[in-house]
Design an enzyme around this catalytic site. Structure first.
Site, PDB file in Angstrom:
ATOM      1  N   GLU A  32     -18.319 125.710  35.996  1.00  0.00           N
ATOM      2  CA  GLU A  32     -19.217 125.774  34.848  1.00  0.00           C
ATOM      3  C   GLU A  32     -20.158 124.574  34.956  1.00  0.00           C
ATOM      4  O   GLU A  32     -19.686 123.444  35.117  1.00  0.00           O
ATOM      5  CB  GLU A  32     -18.402 125.687  33.548  1.00  0.00           C
ATOM      6  CG  GLU A  32     -19.302 125.801  32.342  1.00  0.00           C
ATOM      7  CD  GLU A  32     -18.559 125.729  31.012  1.00  0.00           C
ATOM      8  OE1 GLU A  32     -17.317 125.714  30.995  1.00  0.00           O
ATOM      9  OE2 GLU A  32     -19.268 125.687  29.988  1.00  0.00           O
ATOM     10  N   ARG A 256      -3.359 122.699  39.653  1.00  0.00           N
ATOM     11  CA  ARG A 256      -4.548 121.850  39.726  1.00  0.00           C
ATOM     12  C   ARG A 256      -4.165 120.454  40.198  1.00  0.00           C
ATOM     13  O   ARG A 256      -3.026 120.005  40.049  1.00  0.00           O
ATOM     14  CB  ARG A 256      -5.280 121.791  38.393  1.00  0.00           C
ATOM     15  CG  ARG A 256      -4.477 121.235  37.223  1.00  0.00           C
ATOM     16  CD  ARG A 256      -5.384 120.925  36.032  1.00  0.00           C
ATOM     17  NE  ARG A 256      -6.227 122.041  35.656  1.00  0.00           N
ATOM     18  CZ  ARG A 256      -7.554 121.941  35.482  1.00  0.00           C
ATOM     19  NH1 ARG A 256      -8.164 120.796  35.631  1.00  0.00           N
ATOM     20  NH2 ARG A 256      -8.256 122.979  35.123  1.00  0.00           N
ATOM     21  N   LYS A 266     -13.871 117.063  32.654  1.00  0.00           N
ATOM     22  CA  LYS A 266     -15.319 116.856  32.623  1.00  0.00           C
ATOM     23  C   LYS A 266     -15.790 116.381  31.253  1.00  0.00           C
ATOM     24  O   LYS A 266     -16.697 115.573  31.151  1.00  0.00           O
ATOM     25  CB  LYS A 266     -16.032 118.169  32.982  1.00  0.00           C
ATOM     26  CG  LYS A 266     -16.175 118.371  34.479  1.00  0.00           C
ATOM     27  CD  LYS A 266     -17.020 119.592  34.776  1.00  0.00           C
ATOM     28  CE  LYS A 266     -16.201 120.854  34.643  1.00  0.00           C
ATOM     29  NZ  LYS A 266     -16.963 122.077  34.925  1.00  0.00           N
TER      30      LYS A 266
HETATM   31  P1  ATP Z   1     -12.800 120.739  33.179  1.00  0.00           P
HETATM   32  O1  ATP Z   1     -11.697 121.084  32.240  1.00  0.00           O
HETATM   33  O2  ATP Z   1     -12.749 119.354  33.699  1.00  0.00           O
HETATM   34  O3  ATP Z   1     -14.158 121.119  32.672  1.00  0.00           O
HETATM   35  P2  ATP Z   1     -12.707 123.174  34.555  1.00  0.00           P
HETATM   36  O4  ATP Z   1     -11.489 123.770  35.128  1.00  0.00           O
HETATM   37  O5  ATP Z   1     -13.200 123.748  33.276  1.00  0.00           O
HETATM   38  O6  ATP Z   1     -12.516 121.618  34.461  1.00  0.00           O
HETATM   39  P3  ATP Z   1     -14.682 124.424  36.130  1.00  0.00           P
HETATM   40  O7  ATP Z   1     -16.058 123.974  36.386  1.00  0.00           O
HETATM   41  O8  ATP Z   1     -14.501 125.617  35.253  1.00  0.00           O
HETATM   42  O9  ATP Z   1     -13.877 123.180  35.578  1.00  0.00           O
HETATM   43  O10 ATP Z   1     -13.892 124.617  37.481  1.00  0.00           O
HETATM   44  C1  ATP Z   1     -14.368 125.299  38.602  1.00  0.00           C
HETATM   45  C2  ATP Z   1     -13.210 125.641  39.486  1.00  0.00           C
HETATM   46  O11 ATP Z   1     -12.534 124.448  39.904  1.00  0.00           O
HETATM   47  C3  ATP Z   1     -12.193 126.474  38.745  1.00  0.00           C
HETATM   48  O12 ATP Z   1     -11.768 127.524  39.594  1.00  0.00           O
HETATM   49  C4  ATP Z   1     -11.086 125.528  38.426  1.00  0.00           C
HETATM   50  O13 ATP Z   1      -9.870 126.180  38.357  1.00  0.00           O
HETATM   51  C5  ATP Z   1     -11.166 124.530  39.591  1.00  0.00           C
HETATM   52  N1  ATP Z   1     -10.668 123.208  39.185  1.00  0.00           N
HETATM   53  C6  ATP Z   1     -11.075 122.460  38.147  1.00  0.00           C
HETATM   54  N2  ATP Z   1     -10.361 121.332  38.039  1.00  0.00           N
HETATM   55  C7  ATP Z   1      -9.461 121.365  39.060  1.00  0.00           C
HETATM   56  C8  ATP Z   1      -8.415 120.482  39.492  1.00  0.00           C
HETATM   57  N3  ATP Z   1      -8.152 119.346  38.864  1.00  0.00           N
HETATM   58  N4  ATP Z   1      -7.708 120.839  40.583  1.00  0.00           N
HETATM   59  C9  ATP Z   1      -7.966 121.988  41.233  1.00  0.00           C
HETATM   60  N5  ATP Z   1      -8.928 122.848  40.875  1.00  0.00           N
HETATM   61  C10 ATP Z   1      -9.667 122.554  39.804  1.00  0.00           C
HETATM   62 MG    MG Z   2     -13.906 125.580  32.802  1.00  0.00          MG
END
Ligand code: ATP
Ligand code: MG
Length: 562
Positions: A32, A256, A266
């Site tokens: 995102e 994760r 984020k």
């Molecule tokens: P945040 O909660 O920090 O915003 P998010 O999971 O919402 O993180 P996205 O931009 O939606 O962030 O993530 C893009 C991809 O990266 C998704 O498939 C997510 O599962 C993966 N991802 C995000 N954080 C991690 C992590 N700490 N370890 C492994 N994969 C991750």
């Molecule tokens: Mg997300």
């Protein structure tokens, strides 16, 4: 890319053997654009792009941009740059927002088949009526609206006739389901907000759970890999594609990355930037890909780190030391060695001719013969590290002290004869004699010294601002604000006040004109990277990592999990 075998690879191999999807492998990395990528994303990038490459398949870079109020083009651009830097080779760049019309049409289809309805409860009321794990939810009073009425209301929602939050479109599934995600989840909400790509074209936006699987389906994704918290959403993912009768990707969840001393949300990283606890998203203390790049991490070191993590179905915490181990390993092979003195102390060679300058040959990288050698100026007045001299040495101190002889690397054997102190009794200058027979640092007639120290020639050295970084947080778990320590405060209470130290150093003149991003090992001091704040007359160096390998403490090198 990834070499270790794991359950996701096994699933893909089995699917290929059964010729599911015609044997195709098509993954996607779906960030995102609401912030910069962090080291956790590197794990997902490595997995998705790595598996596609391994099986001759494709991986899409897709922006999951369905939440206009938090998303920006700046983030899109940074994500593209970071994925490219990490070595991700995408088949195409896609945007969920490109599917808004298709998603809308499918929503209409679900209304027509009696599987979705417009609900006049506010999103808060929807949540209140959802029930709990032990108790079923309450049916919405609007659940049994006619198809015609639903179609009309949904069209009017799209046309902008209703204010934010006044209505939603919900899937009609089961308010008594054991899985709360299936209790008539919201598919669309009203939001009169400008989207970074579609502008004001839409005022209803699809929810993640409705948009994500359908976006995967449109792109022909075969394996939709996501993190464990989506496990309970999988039945909903499956429900939508089944109801619509469209291509059905397989969602697979993995653990994760969670790293000690590292914040991985984020939203919280954004707070650090906005409230200026750090100097922007690419502050070298940040766990963002851009911050790590600026600090001197290599893409190879991040890939090796991600590969070593493995993939599993249980959450765990990885030691930050494992990441540092990988950057050291990689920089040891590629970084040029130079000499630099971080905390300078003047050393004068009393018996060295006043105006003489010699050029000493030094090895650029002992791990890589092709890196060659260079000449470093040597003269009467030098700088050495303050820590390499003690007037009154403790027992285990073998470096320079009065009466003792040490080797100046690539220089000469020198013996301390006297010191000059200021009025406060601090040593300002160390005076030595040198042995001409030891030129190049070679031992004359087999004489041994216990220490070799680094130096720079005072007249030739360049000034450098060196930024020394420690962890951004003082706690292994930055989110731990347990009562004893930081009651009632948020995670910023755990910020390390000593995460940045700025010092004035002296480095050898071969660093003149070094371009931002170049990486070096300052011998004995660690790995450093030239910062973009450098100018023609002033270098700025970031310390990437020390030389010391703290990983010895960790029992399981490959897993590194606690
Ligand atoms: P945040 O909660 O920090 O915003 P998010 O999971 O919402 O993180 P996205 O931009 O939606 O962030 O993530 C893009 C991809 O990266 C998704 O498939 C997510 O599962 C993966 N991802 C995000 N954080 C991690 C992590 N700490 N370890 C492994 N994969 C991750
Ligand atoms: Mg997300």
């Amino acid at each position: 890319m990834s070499e270790q075998s794991h359950f996701i690879r096994d699933i893909i191999i089995a699917d290929r053997q059964s010729t599911k999807n015609g044997g195709r492998v098509h993954t996607r990395f779906p960030p995102e654009p609401n912030g910069y990528l962090h080291v956790g994303h590197a794990k997902s990038i490595n997995l998705n792009f790595g598996l596609a490459k391994e099986f001759g398949g494709k991986c899409n870079l897709r922006f999951d941009d369905t939440n206009p109020s938090k998303e920006e083009t700046e983030y899109v651009d940074s994500i593209i740059e970071d994925v490219r830097w990490l070595g991700g080779e995408w088949d195409g760049i896609y945007y969920a927002s490109d599917y808004f019309q298709q998603l809308y049409d499918w929503a209409v289809q679900l209304i027509k088949s009696g599987k979705a309805y417009v609900c006049d409860l506010t999103p808060d009321q929807v949540r209140e009526n959802r029930g709990t794990l032990g108790e079923p939810g309450i049916n919405s009073p609007y659940r049994d609206r006619s198809v015609e009425e639903n179609l009309e209301l949904f069209a009017r929602m799209k046309a902008g006739e209703f204010p934010d939050g006044s209505r939603t479109l919900r899937a009609k599934i089961d308010m008594a389901s054991k899985n709360l995600n299936l209790r008539d989840p919201i598919m669309y909400r009203i939001l009169h907000a400008e989207h970074h790509r579609t502008g004001k074209q839409w005022c209803i936006y699809p929810m993640y759970d409705y948009a994500h699987g359908q976006s995967d389906s449109i792109e022909g994704i075969t394996h939709s890999i996501c993190t464990l918290e989506f496990e309970d959403h999988r039945p909903l993912y499956d429900w939508f594609v089944e109801q619509l009768g469209i291509h059905h990707p397989r969602q697979i969840e993995f653990d994760r990355l969670d790293l000690t001393y590292t914040m991985m949300s984020k939203r919280k990283l954004l707070k650090l930037v906005q409230d200026t606890y750090v100097n922007g998203w690419d502050d070298p203390r940040m766990p963002t890909i851009s911050g790590m790049r600026r600090r001197g991490y290599t893409p190879e070191s991040l890939r090796n780190f991600a590969n070593g993590l493995g993939v599993s179905k249980t959450a765990g915490i990885t030691e930050l030391a494992l990441l540092e181990y990988h950057v050291r390993e990689d920089l040891n092979k590629r970084a040029l060695r130079v000499m630099g003195v971080l905390r300078p102390l003047k050393l004068v060679l009393d018996n060295y001719p006043d105006e003489q300058v010699e050029y000493m040959e030094a090895v650029n990288n002992p791990e890589d013969a092709s890196a060659g050698t260079r000449k470093i100026p040597f003269s009467k007045v030098l700088y050495i590290e303050q820590d390499d001299f003690r007037e009154d040495p403790p027992k285990q101190f073998f470096r320079l002290s009065p009466g003792r002889e040490v080797r100046l690397r690539y220089g000469y054997f020198v013996t301390c004869t006297s010191v000059v102190k200021n009025e406060r009794g601090e040593v300002m200058e160390v005076h030595c004699s040198f042995d001409p027979a030891s030129r190049g640092g070679n031992s004359p007639n087999g004489r041994k010294v216990k220490a070799t120290i680094h130096w720079v020639s005072a007249a030739h050295a360049m000034d450098a601002e060196v930024r020394i970084y420690e962890t951004l947080f003082t706690k292994e778990d930055p989110n731990d604000v347990s009562p004893e320590s930081t009651a009632g405060q948020d995670f910023t209470a755990n910020l390390n006040p000593k995460s940045l130290e700025v010092i004035s150093a002296k480095v050898e003149p071969s660093l003149t004109g070094a371009s931002p991003g170049s990486r070096y090992q300052l011998e004995r001091m660690g790995y450093f990277c030239i910062d973009k704040d450098s100018s023609a007359d002033k270098l700025v160096l970031n310390r990437t990592v020390t030389l010391k390998d703290a990983l010895a403490k960790i029992e399981n090198k490959a897993g590194g999990k606690k």
